[in-house]
Design a protein around this motif. Structure first.
Motif, PDB file in Angstrom:
ATOM      1  N   PHE A  74       0.857  -1.181   0.000  1.00 55.20           N
ATOM      2  CA  PHE A  74       0.000   0.000   0.000  1.00 55.20           C
ATOM      3  C   PHE A  74       0.894   1.232   0.000  1.00 55.20           C
ATOM      4  O   PHE A  74       2.101   1.152   0.232  1.00 55.20           O
ATOM      5  CB  PHE A  74      -0.962   0.006   1.196  1.00 55.20           C
ATOM      6  N   ASP A  75       0.280   2.393  -0.274  1.00 55.33           N
ATOM      7  CA  ASP A  75       1.007   3.653  -0.311  1.00 55.33           C
ATOM      8  C   ASP A  75       0.548   4.540   0.841  1.00 55.33           C
ATOM      9  O   ASP A  75      -0.645   4.599   1.151  1.00 55.33           O
ATOM     10  CB  ASP A  75       0.764   4.394  -1.622  1.00 55.33           C
ATOM     11  N   VAL A  76       1.496   5.236   1.445  1.00 54.32           N
ATOM     12  CA  VAL A  76       1.195   6.248   2.456  1.00 54.32           C
ATOM     13  C   VAL A  76       1.369   7.601   1.773  1.00 54.32           C
ATOM     14  O   VAL A  76       2.444   7.910   1.259  1.00 54.32           O
ATOM     15  CB  VAL A  76       2.152   6.134   3.661  1.00 54.32           C
ATOM     16  N   VAL A  77       0.296   8.392   1.731  1.00 55.16           N
ATOM     17  CA  VAL A  77       0.328   9.700   1.077  1.00 55.16           C
ATOM     18  C   VAL A  77      -0.228  10.747   2.032  1.00 55.16           C
ATOM     19  O   VAL A  77      -0.859  10.425   3.046  1.00 55.16           O
ATOM     20  CB  VAL A  77      -0.484   9.699  -0.244  1.00 55.16           C
ATOM     21  N   SER A  78      -0.008  11.990   1.697  1.00 56.93           N
ATOM     22  CA  SER A  78      -0.552  13.103   2.470  1.00 56.93           C
ATOM     23  C   SER A  78      -1.266  14.033   1.504  1.00 56.93           C
ATOM     24  O   SER A  78      -0.635  14.807   0.791  1.00 56.93           O
ATOM     25  CB  SER A  78       0.569  13.845   3.189  1.00 56.93           C
ATOM     26  N   GLU A  79      -2.581  13.928   1.482  1.00 57.15           N
ATOM     27  CA  GLU A  79      -3.383  14.747   0.580  1.00 57.15           C
ATOM     28  C   GLU A  79      -4.586  15.280   1.335  1.00 57.15           C
ATOM     29  O   GLU A  79      -5.121  14.615   2.216  1.00 57.15           O
ATOM     30  CB  GLU A  79      -3.881  13.919  -0.607  1.00 57.15           C
ATOM     31  N   LEU A  80      -5.017  16.461   0.969  1.00 52.60           N
ATOM     32  CA  LEU A  80      -6.255  17.020   1.497  1.00 52.60           C
ATOM     33  C   LEU A  80      -7.319  16.915   0.420  1.00 52.60           C
ATOM     34  O   LEU A  80      -7.030  17.076  -0.765  1.00 52.60           O
ATOM     35  CB  LEU A  80      -6.069  18.489   1.879  1.00 52.60           C
ATOM     36  N   ASN A  81      -8.540  16.642   0.831  1.00 50.82           N
ATOM     37  CA  ASN A  81      -9.654  16.611  -0.103  1.00 50.82           C
ATOM     38  C   ASN A  81     -10.011  18.060  -0.436  1.00 50.82           C
ATOM     39  O   ASN A  81     -10.646  18.756   0.356  1.00 50.82           O
ATOM     40  CB  ASN A  81     -10.834  15.880   0.535  1.00 50.82           C
ATOM     41  N   LEU A  82      -9.572  18.523  -1.598  1.00 46.35           N
ATOM     42  CA  LEU A  82      -9.740  19.930  -1.960  1.00 46.35           C
ATOM     43  C   LEU A  82     -11.197  20.332  -2.148  1.00 46.35           C
ATOM     44  O   LEU A  82     -11.546  21.498  -1.957  1.00 46.35           O
ATOM     45  CB  LEU A  82      -8.923  20.253  -3.211  1.00 46.35           C
ATOM     46  N   MET A  83     -12.049  19.376  -2.484  1.00 44.44           N
ATOM     47  CA  MET A  83     -13.477  19.691  -2.592  1.00 44.44           C
ATOM     48  C   MET A  83     -14.042  20.039  -1.213  1.00 44.44           C
ATOM     49  O   MET A  83     -14.792  21.003  -1.070  1.00 44.44           O
ATOM     50  CB  MET A  83     -14.237  18.511  -3.193  1.00 44.44           C
ATOM     51  N   GLU A  84     -13.671  19.271  -0.208  1.00 48.07           N
ATOM     52  CA  GLU A  84     -14.139  19.539   1.148  1.00 48.07           C
ATOM     53  C   GLU A  84     -13.521  20.825   1.693  1.00 48.07           C
ATOM     54  O   GLU A  84     -14.183  21.569   2.421  1.00 48.07           O
ATOM     55  CB  GLU A  84     -13.830  18.362   2.078  1.00 48.07           C
ATOM     56  N   VAL A  85     -12.263  21.094   1.348  1.00 49.58           N
ATOM     57  CA  VAL A  85     -11.634  22.350   1.760  1.00 49.58           C
ATOM     58  C   VAL A  85     -12.379  23.529   1.150  1.00 49.58           C
ATOM     59  O   VAL A  85     -12.657  24.527   1.825  1.00 49.58           O
ATOM     60  CB  VAL A  85     -10.144  22.373   1.352  1.00 49.58           C
ATOM     61  N   ASP A  86     -12.743  23.400  -0.123  1.00 45.46           N
ATOM     62  CA  ASP A  86     -13.475  24.465  -0.802  1.00 45.46           C
ATOM     63  C   ASP A  86     -14.858  24.659  -0.184  1.00 45.46           C
ATOM     64  O   ASP A  86     -15.298  25.796   0.019  1.00 45.46           O
ATOM     65  CB  ASP A  86     -13.591  24.152  -2.297  1.00 45.46           C
ATOM     66  N   ASN A  87     -15.545  23.567   0.126  1.00 45.82           N
ATOM     67  CA  ASN A  87     -16.859  23.668   0.762  1.00 45.82           C
ATOM     68  C   ASN A  87     -16.753  24.342   2.126  1.00 45.82           C
ATOM     69  O   ASN A  87     -17.563  25.212   2.465  1.00 45.82           O
ATOM     70  CB  ASN A  87     -17.495  22.282   0.913  1.00 45.82           C
ATOM     71  N   ALA A  88     -15.764  23.957   2.924  1.00 48.18           N
ATOM     72  CA  ALA A  88     -15.576  24.559   4.243  1.00 48.18           C
ATOM     73  C   ALA A  88     -15.203  26.028   4.127  1.00 48.18           C
ATOM     74  O   ALA A  88     -15.672  26.866   4.920  1.00 48.18           O
ATOM     75  CB  ALA A  88     -14.496  23.798   5.009  1.00 48.18           C
ATOM     76  N   PHE A  89     -14.391  26.364   3.130  1.00 48.05           N
ATOM     77  CA  PHE A  89     -14.016  27.757   2.891  1.00 48.05           C
ATOM     78  C   PHE A  89     -15.256  28.599   2.585  1.00 48.05           C
ATOM     79  O   PHE A  89     -15.438  29.685   3.149  1.00 48.05           O
ATOM     80  CB  PHE A  89     -13.013  27.812   1.730  1.00 48.05           C
ATOM     81  N   LEU A 127      -2.171  11.831   7.090  1.00 47.64           N
ATOM     82  CA  LEU A 127      -1.745  10.673   6.299  1.00 47.64           C
ATOM     83  C   LEU A 127      -2.949   9.860   5.853  1.00 47.64           C
ATOM     84  O   LEU A 127      -3.893   9.671   6.619  1.00 47.64           O
ATOM     85  CB  LEU A 127      -0.810   9.783   7.118  1.00 47.64           C
ATOM     86  N   GLN A 128      -2.904   9.382   4.620  1.00 45.81           N
ATOM     87  CA  GLN A 128      -3.905   8.465   4.098  1.00 45.81           C
ATOM     88  C   GLN A 128      -3.168   7.235   3.576  1.00 45.81           C
ATOM     89  O   GLN A 128      -2.029   7.320   3.122  1.00 45.81           O
ATOM     90  CB  GLN A 128      -4.713   9.099   2.944  1.00 45.81           C
ATOM     91  N   PHE A 129      -3.865   6.126   3.649  1.00 44.64           N
ATOM     92  CA  PHE A 129      -3.309   4.850   3.187  1.00 44.64           C
ATOM     93  C   PHE A 129      -4.120   4.438   1.964  1.00 44.64           C
ATOM     94  O   PHE A 129      -5.303   4.149   2.069  1.00 44.64           O
ATOM     95  CB  PHE A 129      -3.391   3.815   4.307  1.00 44.64           C
ATOM     96  N   GLN A 130      -3.467   4.441   0.818  1.00 42.11           N
ATOM     97  CA  GLN A 130      -4.166   4.201  -0.444  1.00 42.11           C
ATOM     98  C   GLN A 130      -3.504   3.099  -1.228  1.00 42.11           C
ATOM     99  O   GLN A 130      -2.419   2.629  -0.903  1.00 42.11           O
ATOM    100  CB  GLN A 130      -4.130   5.495  -1.304  1.00 42.11           C
ATOM    101  N   ASN A 131      -4.192   2.716  -2.312  1.00 42.51           N
ATOM    102  CA  ASN A 131      -3.620   1.848  -3.325  1.00 42.51           C
ATOM    103  C   ASN A 131      -3.219   0.483  -2.766  1.00 42.51           C
ATOM    104  O   ASN A 131      -2.156  -0.029  -3.092  1.00 42.51           O
ATOM    105  CB  ASN A 131      -2.416   2.545  -3.968  1.00 42.51           C
ATOM    106  N   PHE A 132      -4.073  -0.087  -1.916  1.00 44.65           N
ATOM    107  CA  PHE A 132      -3.761  -1.393  -1.351  1.00 44.65           C
ATOM    108  C   PHE A 132      -3.849  -2.445  -2.439  1.00 44.65           C
ATOM    109  O   PHE A 132      -4.849  -2.554  -3.136  1.00 44.65           O
ATOM    110  CB  PHE A 132      -4.723  -1.723  -0.210  1.00 44.65           C
TER     111      PHE A 132
END
Length: 162
Positions: free
Chosen positions: A4-19, A155-160
């Motif tokens: 699996f991959d460990v990545v660091s990403e923000l959900n930009l759609m949710e950031v935009d909605n919260a903004f 951190l998110q865990f993706q691509n298992f």
């Protein structure tokens, strides 16, 4: 071999909605009326808080953080900068959004996985850390070890892959 991959990403759609929700609340709340407090996005998708005083900028930041938390965006992904004076007696504060895994954070994750004694391998691949092992149980233990370390980045865990 499972990985699996460990990545660091923000959900930009949710950031935009919260903004947008935070901007609406700042425009409608009685204690912000006439204070010229506003939120803006710059070209790098960071948030700029403009206010009449330090207290108003701090209150606007807390409103933004509240909306982000309600939308499920991890607050570790925010990097509020110092409040600085702006034109006309106003103040400005830049809130940077942390996107991607920096090299030193990736090295910390690799060192943590190696120190855990699990039978897994960790390799830095660009903005992600690929962790692979022979057993799913070892991979799940690695996820728990990384979550428990609280490295200060979301951190998110993706691509298992099995």
């Amino acid at each position: 071999m499972p990985s699996f991959d460990v990545v660091s990403e923000l959900n930009l759609m949710e950031v935009d909605n919260a903004f947008n929700q935070a901007r609406k609340e700042l425009a409608q709340r009685f204690d912000f009326k006439g204070t010229h407090t506003d939120l803006e996005r710059d070209k790098d998708l960071n948030v700029v808080i403009q206010a009449g005083s330090d207290g108003r900028a701090e209150a606007a930041l807390s409103v933004l953080m509240e909306k982000l938390a309600k939308r499920g965006v991890p607050l570790e992904g925010l990097d509020p900068q110092q409040v600085e004076p702006a034109a006309g007696g106003h103040v400005r504060q830049l809130v940077k959004l942390k996107q991607g895994l920096k090299q030193e954070d990736a090295k910390k994750i690799v060192a943590l996985v190696k120190a855990s004694g699990l039978k897994v391998q960790a390799a830095i691949q660009g903005a992600a850390v690929r962790i692979s092992g022979k057993k799913k149980d070892d991979l799940q233990a690695a996820i728990q070890a990384i979550r428990g370390a609280s490295l200060g980045v979301p951190l998110q865990f993706q691509n298992f892959r099995d």
